[in-house]
Write a protein that holds these residues in place. Structure first.
Motif, mmCIF file in Angstrom:
data_model
loop_
_atom_site.group_PDB
_atom_site.id
_atom_site.type_symbol
_atom_site.label_atom_id
_atom_site.label_comp_id
_atom_site.label_asym_id
_atom_site.label_seq_id
_atom_site.Cartn_x
_atom_site.Cartn_y
_atom_site.Cartn_z
ATOM 1 N N PRO A 153 39.842 58.292 21.892
ATOM 2 C CA PRO A 153 39.116 57.245 21.170
ATOM 3 C C PRO A 153 40.075 56.118 20.778
ATOM 4 N N GLY A 154 39.557 54.910 20.736
ATOM 5 C CA GLY A 154 40.380 53.787 20.331
ATOM 6 C C GLY A 154 40.963 52.999 21.466
ATOM 7 N N ALA A 155 40.597 53.338 22.699
ATOM 8 C CA ALA A 155 41.157 52.643 23.863
ATOM 9 C C ALA A 155 40.115 51.819 24.605
ATOM 10 N N SER A 156 38.991 51.521 23.956
ATOM 11 C CA SER A 156 37.895 50.882 24.679
ATOM 12 C C SER A 156 38.250 49.497 25.204
ATOM 13 N N VAL A 157 38.984 48.695 24.422
ATOM 14 C CA VAL A 157 39.332 47.353 24.893
ATOM 15 C C VAL A 157 40.329 47.438 26.031
ATOM 16 N N TYR A 158 41.319 48.311 25.888
ATOM 17 C CA TYR A 158 42.296 48.494 26.968
ATOM 18 C C TYR A 158 41.599 48.963 28.244
ATOM 19 N N GLN A 159 40.672 49.906 28.104
ATOM 20 C CA GLN A 159 39.928 50.389 29.269
ATOM 21 C C GLN A 159 39.119 49.257 29.890
ATOM 22 N N LEU A 160 38.498 48.435 29.058
ATOM 23 C CA LEU A 160 37.752 47.287 29.554
ATOM 24 C C LEU A 160 38.641 46.390 30.419
ATOM 25 N N THR A 161 39.851 46.088 29.918
ATOM 26 C CA THR A 161 40.718 45.165 30.649
ATOM 27 C C THR A 161 41.196 45.756 31.968
ATOM 28 N N LYS A 162 41.478 47.050 31.987
ATOM 29 C CA LYS A 162 41.982 47.659 33.216
ATOM 30 C C LYS A 162 40.863 47.894 34.228
ATOM 31 N N THR A 163 39.644 48.107 33.755
ATOM 32 C CA THR A 163 38.505 48.174 34.654
ATOM 33 C C THR A 163 38.255 46.816 35.293
ATOM 34 N N ALA A 164 38.467 45.758 34.523
ATOM 35 C CA ALA A 164 38.302 44.404 35.050
ATOM 36 C C ALA A 164 39.237 44.144 36.228
ATOM 37 N N LEU A 165 40.461 44.677 36.168
ATOM 38 C CA LEU A 165 41.399 44.469 37.277
ATOM 39 C C LEU A 165 40.876 45.074 38.567
ATOM 40 N N ALA A 166 40.285 46.255 38.466
ATOM 41 C CA ALA A 166 39.769 46.921 39.673
ATOM 42 C C ALA A 166 38.690 46.082 40.336
ATOM 43 N N GLY A 167 37.882 45.406 39.536
ATOM 44 C CA GLY A 167 36.892 44.508 40.108
ATOM 45 C C GLY A 167 37.501 43.216 40.607
ATOM 46 N N MET A 168 38.455 42.702 39.850
ATOM 47 C CA MET A 168 39.074 41.432 40.200
ATOM 48 C C MET A 168 39.701 41.443 41.587
ATOM 49 N N VAL A 169 40.430 42.526 41.905
ATOM 50 C CA VAL A 169 41.156 42.530 43.177
ATOM 51 C C VAL A 169 40.206 42.493 44.371
ATOM 52 N N LYS A 170 39.000 43.017 44.210
ATOM 53 C CA LYS A 170 38.047 42.980 45.320
ATOM 54 C C LYS A 170 37.663 41.542 45.672
ATOM 55 N N GLY A 171 37.334 40.759 44.648
ATOM 56 C CA GLY A 171 36.971 39.374 44.904
ATOM 57 C C GLY A 171 38.141 38.541 45.383
ATOM 58 N N VAL A 172 39.313 38.716 44.759
ATOM 59 C CA VAL A 172 40.479 37.936 45.161
ATOM 60 C C VAL A 172 40.918 38.315 46.579
ATOM 61 N N ALA A 173 40.772 39.595 46.931
ATOM 62 C CA ALA A 173 41.112 40.022 48.299
ATOM 63 C C ALA A 173 40.265 39.274 49.326
ATOM 64 N N LEU A 174 38.990 39.077 49.031
ATOM 65 C CA LEU A 174 38.124 38.321 49.945
ATOM 66 C C LEU A 174 38.531 36.855 50.000
ATOM 67 N N ASP A 175 38.896 36.298 48.846
ATOM 68 C CA ASP A 175 39.317 34.898 48.806
ATOM 69 C C ASP A 175 40.547 34.650 49.673
ATOM 70 N N LEU A 176 41.485 35.590 49.673
ATOM 71 C CA LEU A 176 42.780 35.369 50.332
ATOM 72 C C LEU A 176 42.873 35.983 51.720
ATOM 73 N N ALA A 177 41.860 36.757 52.115
ATOM 74 C CA ALA A 177 41.885 37.405 53.437
ATOM 75 C C ALA A 177 42.064 36.424 54.592
ATOM 76 N N PRO A 178 41.470 35.220 54.560
ATOM 77 C CA PRO A 178 41.674 34.308 55.692
ATOM 78 C C PRO A 178 43.131 33.935 55.939
ATOM 79 N N ARG A 179 43.968 34.077 54.935
ATOM 80 C CA ARG A 179 45.402 33.798 55.095
ATOM 81 C C ARG A 179 46.204 35.066 55.402
ATOM 82 N N GLY A 180 45.510 36.185 55.599
ATOM 83 C CA GLY A 180 46.194 37.440 55.893
ATOM 84 C C GLY A 180 46.885 38.038 54.691
ATOM 85 N N ILE A 181 46.535 37.581 53.488
ATOM 86 C CA ILE A 181 47.156 38.063 52.250
ATOM 87 C C ILE A 181 46.366 39.250 51.719
#
Length: 246
Positions: A153-181
């Motif tokens: 208990p007490g880690a809800s904000v930290y968990q929120l932020t780290k869950t956000a990263l897992a989603g973020m990389v999916k979208g950014v991966a699509l953005d940068l894929a045309p450059r092979g990144i």
């Protein structure tokens, strides 16, 4: 540094690299032949020690004071890294903060701090490097296995932020894929760092492997994602926690 010297090694930029997992990542990338720029907020002595150690081993490193909650500082860090080592082959965003607090008690200041560093700061760090990333470059974020599960208990904000990263990389991966990144997220479990120093035995007891990770083990996964063999891995969140979340 002249242009020939700048191009002699691949260049890496690590946000949050003066201690713990970040320092292990800087060390490993330097060992693997990268010239490494890294940021720190307040650990100036540790940052200098790391730069000196890498130089003694024949590597190149640059420590840059920069707060990942400050967009201008992020942009300045990228500019300094590129000026010293040239365009970037690998960006690792490891900077992060952790504050405990149940939802009825967490302060607005702690909420804003964690969101600003752990989410906005990560996004802005990637965004700032994008114009200077080479074709086929690698972007790696350091999240946490709490994105999958937390027993405390007490880690809800930290968990929120780290869950956000897992989603973020999916979208950014699509953005940068045309450059092979490629863009990927590493989710470590309990690791032997300053943050966990007083709880190692307890954390080890909760883990199926009955131990916590060494920072070098996390750095090894970074090295894989930064290497040639991981060129087909993108948009992934890779958990390295000894079975902690099984």
């Amino acid at each position: 540094m002249n242009q020939a010297s700048a191009q002699a090694r691949k260049a890496a930029l690590v946000f949050g690299g003066s201690r713990g997992i970040g320092a292990a990542i800087v060390d490993r990338l330097a060992t693997d032949g990268f010239a490494v720029a890294f940021t720190y907020v307040s650990s100036a002595d540790k940052a200098k020690t790391l730069v000196d150690r890498i130089a003694e081993q024949g590597g190149q490193a640059l420590a840059i004071q920069a707060d990942s909650a400050d967009p201008a500082a992020i942009r300045n860090a990228v500019a300094q890294a590129v000026e010293r080592f040239g365009d970037i082959d690998v960006t690792v965003v490891n900077a992060g903060v952790f504050r405990m607090g149940t939802i009825d008690a967490v302060s607005l200041e702690d909420l804003d701090l964690m969101l600003n560093v752990n989410v906005r700061g990560v996004y802005l760090s990637i965004q700032a490097t994008v114009p200077r990333l080479k074709p086929g470059a690698r972007v790696i974020t350091i999240g946490s296995n709490v994105a999958l599960h937390t027993r405390t208990p007490g880690a809800s904000v930290y968990q929120l932020t780290k869950t956000a990263l897992a989603g973020m990389v999916k979208g950014v991966a699509l953005d940068l894929a045309p450059r092979g990144i490629t863009v990927n997220n590493i989710q470590p479990g309990p690791t032997e760092t300053d943050m966990t120093a007083g709880a190692l035995d307890m954390l080890a007891g909760m883990n199926p492997l009955k131990r916590v990770a060494k920072p070098g083990e996390i750095a090894g996964l970074v090295a894989y994602l930064a290497g040639d063999e991981a060129g087909y891995v993108t948009g992934a969140s890779l958990t390295i926690d000894g079975g902690f979340t099984l």
